[in-house]
Design a protein around this motif. Structure first.
Motif, PDB file in Angstrom:
ATOM      1  N   SER A  35       2.380   2.474 -11.170  1.00  0.00           N
ATOM      2  CA  SER A  35       1.171   1.852 -10.639  1.00  0.00           C
ATOM      3  C   SER A  35       0.465   2.891  -9.791  1.00  0.00           C
ATOM      4  O   SER A  35       1.097   3.711  -9.140  1.00  0.00           O
ATOM      5  CB  SER A  35       1.496   0.597  -9.833  1.00  0.00           C
ATOM      6  N   TRP A  36      -0.865   2.861  -9.851  1.00  0.00           N
ATOM      7  CA  TRP A  36      -1.626   3.801  -9.059  1.00  0.00           C
ATOM      8  C   TRP A  36      -2.979   3.227  -8.701  1.00  0.00           C
ATOM      9  O   TRP A  36      -3.479   2.333  -9.339  1.00  0.00           O
ATOM     10  CB  TRP A  36      -1.757   5.157  -9.740  1.00  0.00           C
ATOM     11  N   ARG A  37      -3.495   3.737  -7.614  1.00  0.00           N
ATOM     12  CA  ARG A  37      -4.807   3.329  -7.120  1.00  0.00           C
ATOM     13  C   ARG A  37      -5.646   4.594  -6.972  1.00  0.00           C
ATOM     14  O   ARG A  37      -5.220   5.548  -6.340  1.00  0.00           O
ATOM     15  CB  ARG A  37      -4.695   2.633  -5.776  1.00  0.00           C
ATOM     16  N   THR A  38      -6.813   4.556  -7.555  1.00  0.00           N
ATOM     17  CA  THR A  38      -7.713   5.701  -7.450  1.00  0.00           C
ATOM     18  C   THR A  38      -8.557   5.580  -6.198  1.00  0.00           C
ATOM     19  O   THR A  38      -8.622   4.519  -5.583  1.00  0.00           O
ATOM     20  CB  THR A  38      -8.626   5.796  -8.682  1.00  0.00           C
ATOM     21  N   ARG A  39      -9.203   6.655  -5.846  1.00  0.00           N
ATOM     22  CA  ARG A  39     -10.055   6.660  -4.656  1.00  0.00           C
ATOM     23  C   ARG A  39     -11.135   5.590  -4.756  1.00  0.00           C
ATOM     24  O   ARG A  39     -11.538   4.998  -3.767  1.00  0.00           O
ATOM     25  CB  ARG A  39     -10.693   8.034  -4.481  1.00  0.00           C
ATOM     26  N   GLY A  40     -11.603   5.305  -5.959  1.00  0.00           N
ATOM     27  CA  GLY A  40     -12.615   4.276  -6.158  1.00  0.00           C
ATOM     28  C   GLY A  40     -12.083   2.865  -6.001  1.00  0.00           C
ATOM     29  O   GLY A  40     -12.831   1.898  -6.085  1.00  0.00           O
ATOM     30  N   GLY A  41     -10.765   2.722  -5.780  1.00  0.00           N
ATOM     31  CA  GLY A  41     -10.173   1.413  -5.554  1.00  0.00           C
ATOM     32  C   GLY A  41      -9.663   0.723  -6.800  1.00  0.00           C
ATOM     33  O   GLY A  41      -9.253  -0.427  -6.747  1.00  0.00           O
ATOM     34  N   ASN A  42      -9.701   1.411  -7.929  1.00  0.00           N
ATOM     35  CA  ASN A  42      -9.192   0.808  -9.171  1.00  0.00           C
ATOM     36  C   ASN A  42      -7.669   0.831  -9.176  1.00  0.00           C
ATOM     37  O   ASN A  42      -7.059   1.870  -8.974  1.00  0.00           O
ATOM     38  CB  ASN A  42      -9.704   1.574 -10.394  1.00  0.00           C
ATOM     39  N   ASP A  43      -7.067  -0.343  -9.396  1.00  0.00           N
ATOM     40  CA  ASP A  43      -5.610  -0.446  -9.505  1.00  0.00           C
ATOM     41  C   ASP A  43      -5.223  -0.451 -10.971  1.00  0.00           C
ATOM     42  O   ASP A  43      -5.829  -1.159 -11.769  1.00  0.00           O
ATOM     43  CB  ASP A  43      -5.101  -1.736  -8.856  1.00  0.00           C
ATOM     44  N   ARG A  44      -4.186   0.319 -11.311  1.00  0.00           N
ATOM     45  CA  ARG A  44      -3.676   0.357 -12.675  1.00  0.00           C
ATOM     46  C   ARG A  44      -2.171   0.167 -12.632  1.00  0.00           C
ATOM     47  O   ARG A  44      -1.515   0.605 -11.693  1.00  0.00           O
ATOM     48  CB  ARG A  44      -3.955   1.722 -13.331  1.00  0.00           C
ATOM     49  N   ARG A  45      -1.627  -0.474 -13.654  1.00  0.00           N
ATOM     50  CA  ARG A  45      -0.177  -0.627 -13.798  1.00  0.00           C
ATOM     51  C   ARG A  45       0.147  -0.495 -15.269  1.00  0.00           C
ATOM     52  O   ARG A  45      -0.488  -1.149 -16.108  1.00  0.00           O
ATOM     53  CB  ARG A  45       0.302  -1.971 -13.281  1.00  0.00           C
ATOM     54  N   VAL A  46       1.116   0.348 -15.576  1.00  0.00           N
ATOM     55  CA  VAL A  46       1.528   0.593 -16.953  1.00  0.00           C
ATOM     56  C   VAL A  46       3.051   0.584 -16.993  1.00  0.00           C
ATOM     57  O   VAL A  46       3.698   1.160 -16.127  1.00  0.00           O
ATOM     58  CB  VAL A  46       0.989   1.952 -17.462  1.00  0.00           C
TER      59      VAL A  46
END
Length: 96
Positions: A35-46
């Motif tokens: 899981s990661w969060r980009t500076r733009g605030g987008n959360d991703r989970r793979v």
């Protein structure tokens, strides 16, 4: 890859790479959850079954924003995942 219910997992690596805060876990099934969060605030989970899928689906994307001096972190993450998966099932052999 799938977006399924989280399984009990061991965090094997967590930190910042480029603009993203990344957390990598190995589940009891041997699968790799990131899981990661980009500076733009987008959360991703793979969630993936293999290290190759981790490299292709997660590390490649996260390293796009990373400075060259952080590129070595991919190897560190892969090594941590490999060590954590010792003795766990091979998720590629588990029937769906």
């Amino acid at each position: 890859m799938s977006m399924e219910e989280p399984q009990p997992a061991q965090t094997v690596w967590e930190g910042r790479i480029g603009d993203a805060h990344l957390k990598v876990e190995v589940q009891a099934t041997g699968r790799i959850a990131s899981s990661w969060r980009t500076r733009g605030g987008n959360d991703r989970r793979v969630v993936v079954n293999t290290i190759e899928e981790l490299e292709r689906s997660v590390l490649f994307q996260v390293l796009l924003t990373a400075p060259s001096q952080e590129q070595h972190l991919a190897g560190e993450i892969v090594a941590a995942v490999e060590a954590a998966r010792v003795g766990l099932p091979d998720p590629t052999t588990i029937p769906r």
